[in-house]
Every structure is written in C-alpha cells, then in structure tokens.
Design an enzyme around this catalytic site. Structure first.
Site, PDB file in Angstrom:
ATOM      1  CB  CYS A 113      -0.931   0.002   1.215  1.00 37.51           C
ATOM      2  SG  CYS A 113      -2.097  -1.383   1.241  1.00 37.51           S
ATOM      3  CG  HIS A 120      -3.677  20.354   5.250  1.00 36.64           C
ATOM      4  ND1 HIS A 120      -4.914  20.745   5.692  1.00 36.64           N
ATOM      5  CD2 HIS A 120      -3.131  21.448   4.638  1.00 36.64           C
ATOM      6  CE1 HIS A 120      -5.122  22.007   5.367  1.00 36.64           C
ATOM      7  NE2 HIS A 120      -4.059  22.454   4.726  1.00 36.64           N
ATOM      8  CG  HIS A 135      -2.464   3.377   4.041  1.00 34.69           C
ATOM      9  ND1 HIS A 135      -3.229   3.294   2.903  1.00 34.69           N
ATOM     10  CD2 HIS A 135      -2.329   2.100   4.487  1.00 34.69           C
ATOM     11  CE1 HIS A 135      -3.533   2.030   2.666  1.00 34.69           C
ATOM     12  NE2 HIS A 135      -3.002   1.288   3.610  1.00 34.69           N
ATOM     13  CG  HIS A 149     -17.977   6.453   6.349  1.00 32.01           C
ATOM     14  ND1 HIS A 149     -18.815   7.090   5.450  1.00 32.01           N
ATOM     15  CD2 HIS A 149     -18.772   5.814   7.238  1.00 32.01           C
ATOM     16  CE1 HIS A 149     -20.067   6.839   5.785  1.00 32.01           C
ATOM     17  NE2 HIS A 149     -20.077   6.081   6.865  1.00 32.01           N
ATOM     18  CG  ASN A 193      -6.943  -0.290   2.545  1.00 30.31           C
ATOM     19  OD1 ASN A 193      -6.337   0.408   1.744  1.00 30.31           O
ATOM     20  ND2 ASN A 193      -6.322  -1.177   3.307  1.00 30.31           N
TER      21      ASN A 193
END
Length: 444
Positions: free
Chosen positions: A170, A334, A338, A367, A371
């Site tokens: 990832c 900010h 991940h 949400h 992922n």
C-alpha cells in the site's frame, strides 16, 4: 621564490572557503524542483456499490465459506468504519464468486483509463507529451504490463520511459513518487505520469484462515493518477512542490517481513496473510521514518525539546514521564494517513497527538471509499481540497505503510491558491462530511 608569491595559511583557508561556498551555490542552483501539476481519483459508478449487508448476504449464499469464516468476516466488517457507499468490481456481486483474468483486465481498464483521461483533460496535456510513465499495482502483474496497456490505449511515444512496480504494498504510491523525483532530477524539463491502484478480482480468498480473510473485508475499488513535472514553466500552474520524501524498509527483520505475506493456507488456497503484530510493526517503522524526517521539518524549538527529553531519560531524571512526541502540527497543516483500517488511523492519531480534524480526511476516506491501497492518500488529499482547507503555503504530510514492511512519507507544499477542483470524487457529497462513524455497527 619571492615571498609575495607565497600564500600564508590564512589566505589558503580563505580560498578554500570561497571554493566551498561557490560549489555549494552551484549545486543549489542545479537543484531541480519537482512539481505536482494535478491528480485524479477514481469514483466508481453506483452500480459497483456493495454495502456491507449485501456483501455478507453474498457470503451466506456462496458455498465456499463455512459459518465460522462468515462470522469472522462479519465481526471485522462491523468494526471496519465502512459506510454503505464502498465499491467492488461487479464480479464480486456474483454468486458464487468466480475468478477470471478477463474480470481483472476489465477492472484494470475501467479504473486506469478514466482517471488518466480525466487528468490529461483538466491539465490540457497531450499523452505524447509524457516522458515517464509509472504504474504501481502489488498483486496483478500481467503480460504485457499495465504500462504497456496505457501506452497502447493513449498512443504515447515510443521512447517513453515506463516502469511497472509490483509487490510493493500500500506504500507503493509514495515509492512511485520517489522514483519520479529521482528520474526528473536527472531529466529536467520532463513530465511524469503515475498510476496508483490495486486489482482485487483475482485475489479473493475463499479459505478458512482468519488472517487471510482480512483482505476480503478491508480492500475496496479505487485508483489515482498523478502528473508531475520538472519544467520550470509549470511552476505557475502546479498545485504542489515536493519538499521531502523518506522511505523506510524493515524487510531485514523477519517479524516485519512476514507481517503482510502472500502464501498458501493448509488447503493450498492462495491468500495474503496479515499478522497480529502488524500494528506493532507499523509503529516501529513509523518511528524510524520520523527519526529521519523530523530534523528536516521540525522547528529548532521542537528538536531541542526532544533532545533534552532524550538526555533526561538517559540520565534517569524523567523515566516516569510519558514519551515526548514532537508537535508535528507546527510544520504541517494537513495529514494524509493511509486508510489501511480504523485501528491504523487511530494508532497514528494517538501516537502523533493529532486532533480530530487532522485525522478526518483519513477516516472519511475509509468510510466513503474503503481501503483503496496505495491510492488512499490521494483520496484524502482530494478531501482536504474539496473542503476548501488547502491554502497557499500549507504543507501536507502523506504517510503510507506497505508489505515488506515499509513506511514511506512525502511532504508537499501548496504553491497554488488552493481552489476546489470540480472533478473531485467528493464533488456530489462533500457537504455531508464529516460524519460521525460509530465504533461498531450491528449487522442482522
């Protein structure tokens, strides 16, 4: 030789100093700035929406799973932090589930081609202007490669430099950015296109191993295309400038190496296992990454506090004091963590002492989209932009984890006015976010 032609030691030192200053100045002037012109994230059509209730219903109807496997996946999904909008390729809607190469190729083209077209259209860049192309996808590595597929579809130049990254997990999106950074600094006046995604259809696990069943529950459909440049004329229209990139790889440690591992279960069914130590491994990798990045970004005051605390600890003065965490909200406005799972986001939020709004982009991305692997950090950056929070001069910290085990981070500085992009995947629903996500949901 006359004395006036001899150089005394002071004169020699001065000349050496002048030479060093000139060399350093020349190296600085030769530094090639790397810009992020723009990026696009894939928004799946509503027909790909697979709510948790429907996902579980398909499991019950599919004879591949026993009651214990279904119960485990139900428990994971109840705590996943997913909403009802996350999507999977239409092959996941079939009962029973079927794995086909044609499904995966269809998934690849349906994600990759639209995001590239959208990005090129809104930047007004011709495909033939691209000098470097990088595709990262961990589990799907076809022949011809994904980069060849892109070159063929968009009729790119025959001398384009293309790279296909697989098995990088990832965090592969930031690895791609790092590769682009190195290539652009040796090839000034060039354009680079990154495609960051993950194909899921061939890697559905239908066995009984709980650590392998996690992948079925956590990953969802998504992808991002990123356009970067080293052309000086692009600075005026670029969104961000890359400031720092730090990569940590702990593959030399067996526990880290096997924390995310593709293998066969006891019934010879392939799957990707995720160990119970993954949070501990991720925390260790992040600590090493911060140790490298901290001195580059933290103000001197924070660095001195950390050094003083470390000295006190070694002297035994403050052993009962909680471990001092530098205030990373000073160098960064900010954060893009991940969206690997609710537990991952929560752990980093607590360890870095972040506020509720700092972790909001990651939680809302999890949400809304789930992922999406290496592309999740780009959905989060898109969220920040869509909320109108990004301002000129702001710095954003992207944090990504991947198999190996790796922790990679990138620091970007906003150099534009921070105008909202009308093509963001959040465009139709940004007004409803943020929303309160319950710790668990009960699925009947």
């Amino acid at each position: 030789m006359p004395d006036d032609l001899l150089l005394n030691p002071t004169s020699c030192q001065f000349m050496v100093l002048v030479v060093v200053v000139v060399v350093l100045y020349m190296l600085y002037k030769r530094r090639v700035a790397v810009y992020l012109l723009d990026f696009s994230c894939y928004k799946p059509p509503n027909s790909n929406r697979l709510p948790i209730s429907m996902f579980l219903e398909n499991l019950y109807l599919d004879n591949q799973f026993d009651p214990e496997s279904i119960a485990f996946q139900t428990k994971i999904l109840e705590k996943s932090g997913f909403g009802s909008q996350t999507c999977l390729h239409h092959s996941f809607h079939l009962v029973p589930r079927r794995k086909k190469l044609s499904f995966t190729m269809e998934e690849a083209t349906s994600i990759i081609f639209p995001i590239i077209k959208d990005l090129l259209d809104k930047t007004n860049i011709s495909p033939r202007a691209i000098d470097i192309l990088i595709c990262n996808n961990s589990l799907f590595c076809p022949t011809p490669s994904l980069t060849a597929m892109v070159v063929n579809r968009f009729r790119m130049r025959s001398n384009i430099k293309s790279f296909n990254l697989s098995g990088m997990g990832c965090s592969a999106g930031i690895i791609s950015v790092g590769l682009v950074k190195d290539l652009l600094r040796t090839r000034p006046n060039s354009l680079a296109l990154i495609v960051s995604t993950e194909m899921l259809t061939l890697h559905w696990y239908a066995g009984k191993n709980p650590s392998m069943l996690l992948g079925n529950c956590l990953f969802r459909m998504g992808g991002a295309a990123i356009l970067m440049s080293s052309r000086n004329r692009d600075k005026s229209k670029a969104k961000y400038e890359l400031q720092h990139l730090v990569r940590i790889n702990k593959a030399q440690d067996n526990c880290s190496y096997r924390s995310v591992y593709q293998d066969l279960d006891t019934e010879s069914k392939p799957g990707v296992t995720m160990s119970k130590d993954i949070l501990h491994v991720a925390a260790g990798a992040l600590k090493l990454n911060i140790a490298t990045l901290g001195p580059l970004v933290l103000p001197i005051s924070e660095q001195l506090k950390y050094i003083a605390y470390t000295i006190y600890r070694k002297m035994g003065i403050s052993r009962k004091t909680r471990h001092y965490v530098p205030n990373f909200k000073k160098p960064f406005q900010h954060f893009c963590i991940h969206a690997g799972g609710k537990a991952v986001i929560k752990a980093i939020e607590q360890n870095l002492a972040l506020g509720k709004m700092d972790a909001e982009p990651s939680k809302m991305t999890l949400h809304r989209f789930g992922n999406t692997s290496s592309s999740s950090i780009w959905y989060e950056l898109s969220y920040i932009e869509a909320k109108g929070r990004m301002k000129r001069g702001d710095r954003v910290w992207q944090i990504a984890f991947g198999s190996g085990f790796k922790c990679n981070t990138a620091v970007w500085k906003c150099i534009c006015k921070g105008q909202t992009d009308g093509t963001t995947p959040w465009r139709d629903e940004i007004h409803i976010y943020p929303i309160e996500v319950p710790e668990t949901i009960k699925i009947n």
